[in-house]
Enzyme design. Structure first.
Site, short mmCIF file in Angstrom:
data_model
loop_
_atom_site.label_atom_id
_atom_site.label_comp_id
_atom_site.label_asym_id
_atom_site.label_seq_id
_atom_site.Cartn_x
_atom_site.Cartn_y
_atom_site.Cartn_z
N LYS A 69 66.22 -23.88 17.24
CA LYS A 69 65.04 -24.76 16.93
C LYS A 69 64.06 -24.17 15.85
O LYS A 69 63.27 -25.19 15.22
CB LYS A 69 64.47 -25.09 18.20
CG LYS A 69 65.26 -26.25 19.12
CD LYS A 69 64.35 -26.25 20.33
CE LYS A 69 65.19 -27.32 21.46
NZ LYS A 69 64.26 -27.82 22.40
N ALA A 132 59.62 -25.44 26.31
CA ALA A 132 59.34 -27.01 26.73
C ALA A 132 57.78 -27.03 27.10
O ALA A 132 57.11 -28.01 26.92
CB ALA A 132 59.96 -27.13 28.19
#
Length: 280
Positions: A69, A132
């Site tokens: 990511k 998250a």
């Protein structure tokens, strides 16, 4: 007619039944989209080649999961606002001749939350300080949340996210050490479990919070999709709280991906039903 499917990649470790593949393919079938979502394993040393391959083969975009990511950013032409603030990309989109990195993790949670509450002006308690938690905090801050309490066992990681939110968004943030059952502040409007506590197969455990401090007017959300109804979800629901399961975040995240790639707002009910069947 062009019978070749439009290709979308997913740079993640393949599993027997990948939830994202299941819900995306269900949406494609429902809307008659001639798209193919291809799940593939890409090692870190091959990431650059994988991105070049996606571009060369005419992909319209791809998803990527950990550990890609952050590393994928250097292979793209630009970033959307939330991806820039989060510092991570999970969705790449071809726009003209450029590849733009977006982050739909936080957007998925925001859209799920907006179905039951407006984040504007809210005090949000986030349990955890990982990827998250970071995505959710940034997206809710951009949507007007006024304050965050970041609860984490590691002070260094918790303070890093707290500082990041304070410096880079309009919201204020404070760190709270997680040393025992955490008492939810009375003025909190939203409580989010952004940890993996309660994920299958450890379904009998839940984040260590003082359940007596949960109030019926609070929204309690769990990002875990499997099982959809975690122990935290059930306990909060029994106390009269508004509750959000992890399927909502996953579905809304996938729907945003499809909107970016295909320009279509998919039927989220179809996507959620496909996941519900998968998770039983």
């Amino acid at each position: 007619m062009n019978f070749l499917p439009t290709l979308i990649g997913c740079f993640a470790k393949p599993v027997a039944e990948n939830p994202t593949v299941v819900m995306m393919e269900a949406a494609f079938r429902h809307h008659g989209l001639h798209y193919l979502y291809v799940n593939m394993e890409v090692s870190p040393e091959n990431l650059a080649d994988a991105v070049r391959g996606a571009k060369a083969q005419g992909y319209v975009g791809f998803n990527c999961s950990l550990p890609h990511k952050v590393a994928v950013i250097e292979h793209l032409d630009g970033l959307g606002e939330s991806a820039r603030l989060i510092g991570a990309v999970n969705c790449a989109v071809k726009r003209g001749d450029q590849w733009i990195g977006e982050n739909t993790d936080g957007k998925g949670f925001l859209n799920s939350l907006q179905e039951v509450a407006d984040p504007n002006g809210q005090h949000v308690v986030i349990l955890g300080a990982g990827g998250a938690a970071r995505a959710i905090a940034v997206e809710l801050a951009l949507a007007g949340a006024r304050k965050f309490t970041i609860v984490n066992r590691s002070e260094d990681r918790g303070m890093e996210l707290t500082t990041h939110v304070t410096r880079n968004t309009p919201a204020a943030a404070v760190f709270a050490p997680w040393t025992g059952p955490f008492a939810i502040p009375e003025d909190a409007g939203v409580v989010v479990n952004a940890t993996s506590i309660g994920l299958y197969p450890d379904v009998d455990v839940m984040p260590e919070i003082d359940l007596a401090t949960l109030k019926p007017e609070m929204v309690v959300a769990d990002v875990i999709p499997n099982p959809p109804y975690t122990r935290l979800f059930n306990e909060a629901e029994n106390l009269g709280c508004k509750v959000l399961d992890g399927l909502g975040m996953l579905v809304n995240q996938g729907a945003t991906n499809i909107e970016y790639w295909a320009g279509v707002s998919p039927d989220k009910g179809v996507m959620r039903e496909a996941l519900a069947r998968l998770f039983g």
